[in-house]
Write an enzyme that holds these catalytic residues in place. Sequence first.
Site, PDB file in Angstrom:
ATOM      1  CB  SER A   1      -0.911   0.001   1.233  1.00 24.15           C
ATOM      2  OG  SER A   1      -0.142   0.122   2.412  1.00 24.15           O
TER       3      SER A   1
ATOM      4  CG  ASP B   1      -7.178 -12.173  -0.570  1.00 27.44           C
ATOM      5  OD1 ASP B   1      -6.213 -11.547  -0.113  1.00 27.44           O
ATOM      6  OD2 ASP B   1      -7.982 -11.696  -1.382  1.00 27.44           O
TER       7      ASP B   1
END
Length: 508
Positions: free
Chosen positions: A217, A274
């Site tokens: 991020s 994930d």
Amino acid sequence: MNNLNKMDINRTHCLHMRRLLIDTYQERVVYMRSDCQAYQSEGFEAKSRVEVWRGEQHIIASLHVVHSSSMLALDEVGLSEAAWSALGGADGDTIQVKRPAPLQSFSSVRAKIYDQRFTSKSISLVVQDVVAGRYSDIEMAALITACSGSRMDVSETIALTEAMIAVGQRMQWNSDRVVDKHCIGGLPGNRTTLLVVPIVAACGLTIPKTSSRAITSPAGTADTMETMAPVKLDIPRIKRVVERENGCIAWGGAVNLSPADDLLIRVENPLGLDSEGLMVASILSKKIAAGSTHVVIDIPVGPSAKIRSLDAAHILSARLVAVGSALGITVQTVITDGAQPVGRGVGPALEALDVLDVLQNAATAPDDLRQRALLLAAKVLELGQKAQPGEGMALARTVLESGAAWHKFQAICEAQGGFRQPPKAMYTHEMTSEHRGRVVAIDNQVIARIAKLAGAPKVPAAGLTFHAPLGSVLEVGQPYLTIHAQSPGELAYARSYAESQKNLISLQ
């Protein structure tokens, strides 16, 4: 013959270490010449796993082969920055290199690939080997893949969480209720922690917040906090800050709390896989290791957030609560809107400026960041029994509007080493709308990518300011974001990418 084999296995080679100043991120890498005696006699090859000893200190690393006499002497072993830091010592120190013992725990990973369950013992041995550096990146990738999706049940997740806690340090506090909050992530600019901690600490609850740096991020909580105060605190310093101010906002990577988590994340994120089980173990192992007893977890849901559907959010919520309960902590989840960035700034310093505006009750403070932080602070205050159910919002708002939260934030910064103003970038560029219309959709991932291409988080002042939240009406030529960069090249790079993304915002 048995004695000869034993001698072969235990054979070592005395060489000399050399720092090569090569950044391999967190991967430990060593470099040997192909004509080195140790390399030839051991039958090493590129990507072999090797064990390197310097006195009593040792590491396991991946071997890269050098086919040149100019880079290393015949009796030298080069070390990457990660290997150098882990092994310690100085240039020229004598080291020994040999093959490591076979990786026995990987048989459990192979079994998991073929749908066999991890036992508490098998996952514990895997985690111990991961932290000891015995797993290569390829083996780590296999482990993560074996655990991806919903391939781990609740009991396996509990066992993994316990194993991750056991290999690190744990903090203890003189309080019945030690609170914390966490966000699943996926929303640019969502820096509620820097508001929740001072609000909650000002009310007298203990909240020792250890946060991560950004991995994929534009900013992590620790990156944003570091633009205003030091975050690299050891455990004794964290304890002093918390004892003095009830809370802290420190970088978790500076302390040995659930060290397996950072190693797994380093490989997990590039894979883009994930894993509900790994995510839950990651979050709760760090919370329990930090001594938390009551935790509020924010789960943003949106089309470009980490969690895309309400069904997925409810499944994750149930797993978090169940595992927390099994391990003796109370977990409460809050499912929130994840359709768009939070606040205006995306990038460490720009997010810090939003936080400061909210703390100082500035008229221009982003209200969405303010309201989200108040909601989470209210939940923490109620869970910590500082407010009755339904009364936490009023208390949180009073603490913020009175200036008590701002005063507490300054005090925490001073206790951590001193407050400083966030830096500002040298170059900016406004992106303007080519059409008139109402903003009906925003791609969070594209927003994050633009901020990263501008230099965030490595350059703290870099990132972007977003001007067009959902529902706003843009006129032709009106700015919808401003890119901030520290160099003309990074500004041009981010601008070029932004101009190519037609779905960055959708107008109607």
